[in-house]
Design a protein around this motif. Structure first.
Motif, PDB file in Angstrom:
ATOM      1  N   ALA A 136      -5.792  16.871 -17.544  1.00  0.00           N
ATOM      2  CA  ALA A 136      -4.805  15.817 -17.305  1.00  0.00           C
ATOM      3  C   ALA A 136      -5.227  14.921 -16.139  1.00  0.00           C
ATOM      4  CB  ALA A 136      -3.436  16.432 -17.026  1.00  0.00           C
ATOM      5  N   ILE A 137      -5.760  15.517 -15.087  1.00  0.00           N
ATOM      6  CA  ILE A 137      -6.238  14.734 -13.942  1.00  0.00           C
ATOM      7  C   ILE A 137      -7.416  13.864 -14.367  1.00  0.00           C
ATOM      8  CG2 ILE A 137      -7.335  14.895 -11.668  1.00  0.00           C
ATOM      9  CD1 ILE A 137      -5.597  17.482 -11.267  1.00  0.00           C
ATOM     10  N   ASP A 138      -8.330  14.435 -15.153  1.00  0.00           N
ATOM     11  CA  ASP A 138      -9.481  13.700 -15.678  1.00  0.00           C
ATOM     12  C   ASP A 138      -9.014  12.496 -16.491  1.00  0.00           C
ATOM     13  OD1 ASP A 138     -11.737  12.852 -17.187  1.00  0.00           O
ATOM     14  OD2 ASP A 138     -12.512  14.880 -17.349  1.00  0.00           O
ATOM     15  N   GLN A 139      -8.046  12.704 -17.378  1.00  0.00           N
ATOM     16  CA  GLN A 139      -7.522  11.611 -18.193  1.00  0.00           C
ATOM     17  C   GLN A 139      -6.829  10.556 -17.337  1.00  0.00           C
ATOM     18  OE1 GLN A 139      -5.198  13.973 -20.928  1.00  0.00           O
ATOM     19  NE2 GLN A 139      -6.793  13.884 -22.490  1.00  0.00           N
ATOM     20  N   LEU A 140      -6.134  10.983 -16.288  1.00  0.00           N
ATOM     21  CA  LEU A 140      -5.482  10.042 -15.379  1.00  0.00           C
ATOM     22  C   LEU A 140      -6.520   9.166 -14.680  1.00  0.00           C
ATOM     23  CD1 LEU A 140      -3.022   8.909 -13.847  1.00  0.00           C
ATOM     24  CD2 LEU A 140      -3.317  10.795 -12.216  1.00  0.00           C
ATOM     25  N   VAL A 141      -7.566   9.787 -14.159  1.00  0.00           N
ATOM     26  CA  VAL A 141      -8.626   9.018 -13.488  1.00  0.00           C
ATOM     27  C   VAL A 141      -9.272   8.046 -14.472  1.00  0.00           C
ATOM     28  CG1 VAL A 141     -10.874   9.189 -12.350  1.00  0.00           C
ATOM     29  CG2 VAL A 141      -9.032  10.759 -11.713  1.00  0.00           C
ATOM     30  N   ASN A 142      -9.540   8.501 -15.692  1.00  0.00           N
ATOM     31  CA  ASN A 142     -10.123   7.626 -16.705  1.00  0.00           C
ATOM     32  C   ASN A 142      -9.210   6.437 -16.971  1.00  0.00           C
ATOM     33  OD1 ASN A 142     -12.040   6.904 -18.828  1.00  0.00           O
ATOM     34  ND2 ASN A 142     -10.431   7.531 -20.232  1.00  0.00           N
ATOM     35  N   THR A 143      -7.906   6.676 -17.060  1.00  0.00           N
ATOM     36  CA  THR A 143      -6.946   5.598 -17.310  1.00  0.00           C
ATOM     37  C   THR A 143      -6.915   4.620 -16.142  1.00  0.00           C
ATOM     38  OG1 THR A 143      -5.619   7.107 -18.637  1.00  0.00           O
ATOM     39  CG2 THR A 143      -4.546   5.089 -17.889  1.00  0.00           C
ATOM     40  N   ILE A 144      -6.911   5.130 -14.930  1.00  0.00           N
ATOM     41  CA  ILE A 144      -6.920   4.263 -13.743  1.00  0.00           C
ATOM     42  C   ILE A 144      -8.163   3.377 -13.727  1.00  0.00           C
ATOM     43  CG2 ILE A 144      -7.157   4.291 -11.211  1.00  0.00           C
ATOM     44  CD1 ILE A 144      -5.302   6.801 -11.270  1.00  0.00           C
ATOM     45  N   CYS A 145      -9.276   3.914 -14.243  1.00  0.00           N
ATOM     46  CA  CYS A 145     -10.555   3.173 -14.282  1.00  0.00           C
ATOM     47  C   CYS A 145     -10.673   2.276 -15.517  1.00  0.00           C
ATOM     48  CB  CYS A 145     -11.720   4.142 -14.218  1.00  0.00           C
ATOM     49  SG  CYS A 145     -11.842   5.010 -12.643  1.00  0.00           S
ATOM     50  N   GLY A 146      -9.590   2.133 -16.288  1.00  0.00           N
ATOM     51  CA  GLY A 146      -9.582   1.198 -17.409  1.00  0.00           C
ATOM     52  C   GLY A 146      -9.795   1.816 -18.771  1.00  0.00           C
ATOM     53  N   GLY A 147      -9.857   3.145 -18.868  1.00  0.00           N
ATOM     54  CA  GLY A 147     -10.058   3.803 -20.156  1.00  0.00           C
ATOM     55  C   GLY A 147      -8.759   4.089 -20.872  1.00  0.00           C
ATOM     56  N   TRP A 148      -8.883   4.680 -22.050  1.00  0.00           N
ATOM     57  CA  TRP A 148      -7.710   5.082 -22.832  1.00  0.00           C
ATOM     58  C   TRP A 148      -7.011   6.258 -22.171  1.00  0.00           C
ATOM     59  CZ3 TRP A 148      -6.057   1.984 -26.535  1.00  0.00           C
ATOM     60  CH2 TRP A 148      -6.952   1.101 -27.119  1.00  0.00           C
ATOM     61  N   ALA A 149      -5.693   6.317 -22.263  1.00  0.00           N
ATOM     62  CA  ALA A 149      -4.896   7.330 -21.573  1.00  0.00           C
ATOM     63  C   ALA A 149      -5.182   8.748 -22.051  1.00  0.00           C
ATOM     64  CB  ALA A 149      -3.410   7.025 -21.731  1.00  0.00           C
ATOM     65  N   ASP A 150      -5.528   8.923 -23.303  1.00  0.00           N
ATOM     66  CA  ASP A 150      -5.714  10.272 -23.840  1.00  0.00           C
ATOM     67  C   ASP A 150      -7.193  10.605 -24.037  1.00  0.00           C
ATOM     68  OD1 ASP A 150      -4.860  12.745 -24.756  1.00  0.00           O
ATOM     69  OD2 ASP A 150      -4.755  12.093 -26.830  1.00  0.00           O
ATOM     70  N   GLU A 151      -8.044  10.051 -23.187  1.00  0.00           N
ATOM     71  CA  GLU A 151      -9.484  10.298 -23.296  1.00  0.00           C
ATOM     72  C   GLU A 151     -10.019  10.755 -21.949  1.00  0.00           C
ATOM     73  OE1 GLU A 151     -13.263   8.102 -25.335  1.00  0.00           O
ATOM     74  OE2 GLU A 151     -12.009   6.851 -24.056  1.00  0.00           O
ATOM     75  N   THR A 152     -10.915  11.730 -21.978  1.00  0.00           N
ATOM     76  CA  THR A 152     -11.535  12.188 -20.739  1.00  0.00           C
ATOM     77  C   THR A 152     -12.699  11.268 -20.359  1.00  0.00           C
ATOM     78  OG1 THR A 152     -13.095  13.640 -21.873  1.00  0.00           O
ATOM     79  CG2 THR A 152     -10.960  14.611 -21.223  1.00  0.00           C
ATOM     80  N   ILE A 153     -13.102  11.359 -19.120  1.00  0.00           N
ATOM     81  CA  ILE A 153     -14.242  10.581 -18.641  1.00  0.00           C
ATOM     82  C   ILE A 153     -15.497  10.967 -19.417  1.00  0.00           C
ATOM     83  CG2 ILE A 153     -15.714  10.122 -16.643  1.00  0.00           C
ATOM     84  CD1 ILE A 153     -13.163  10.681 -14.909  1.00  0.00           C
ATOM     85  N   SER A 154     -15.661  12.235 -19.719  1.00  0.00           N
ATOM     86  CA  SER A 154     -16.841  12.700 -20.460  1.00  0.00           C
ATOM     87  C   SER A 154     -16.900  12.069 -21.845  1.00  0.00           C
ATOM     88  CB  SER A 154     -16.813  14.224 -20.600  1.00  0.00           C
ATOM     89  OG  SER A 154     -16.836  14.845 -19.345  1.00  0.00           O
ATOM     90  N   SER A 155     -15.791  12.064 -22.546  1.00  0.00           N
ATOM     91  CA  SER A 155     -15.741  11.464 -23.873  1.00  0.00           C
ATOM     92  C   SER A 155     -16.034   9.970 -23.801  1.00  0.00           C
ATOM     93  CB  SER A 155     -14.371  11.707 -24.505  1.00  0.00           C
ATOM     94  OG  SER A 155     -14.246  11.026 -25.724  1.00  0.00           O
ATOM     95  N   ARG A 156     -15.451   9.306 -22.836  1.00  0.00           N
ATOM     96  CA  ARG A 156     -15.673   7.865 -22.674  1.00  0.00           C
ATOM     97  C   ARG A 156     -17.127   7.566 -22.342  1.00  0.00           C
ATOM     98  NH1 ARG A 156     -12.995   4.063 -18.051  1.00  0.00           N
ATOM     99  NH2 ARG A 156     -13.656   2.061 -18.890  1.00  0.00           N
TER     100      ARG A 156
END
Length: 79
Positions: free
Chosen positions: A11-31
């Protein structure tokens, strides 16, 4: 309780990804895996993440496949 503890870092990973402009339900690794062909910074990020998770073969690819197959969702929401 164990599953909940496993979900918190995701959840923290997904939050950071979202803050950085990614999709809300995606991890940084997936992105990083998904975007590696579109941006050199994501290609470098994918290599860094895969190095950090050295005990997992192709961590970012596995994360992307998990997202694509909705494996992070409860079984009743998959497919």
């Amino acid at each position: 309780m164990s599953r909940r503890l496993d979900q918190i870092p995701i959840a923290i990973d997904q939050l950071v990804n979202t803050i950085c402009g990614g999709w809300a339900d995606e991890t940084i690794s997936s992105r990083a895996y998904r975007m590696q062909g579109k941006s050199g910074k994501f290609a470098k990020l994918r290599k860094l993440i895969d190095t950090l998770f050295f005990w997992q073969d192709n961590h970012c690819r596995s994360a992307w496949e998990s997202e694509k197959n909705r494996l992070q969702c409860p079984p009743e929401l998959r497919g």
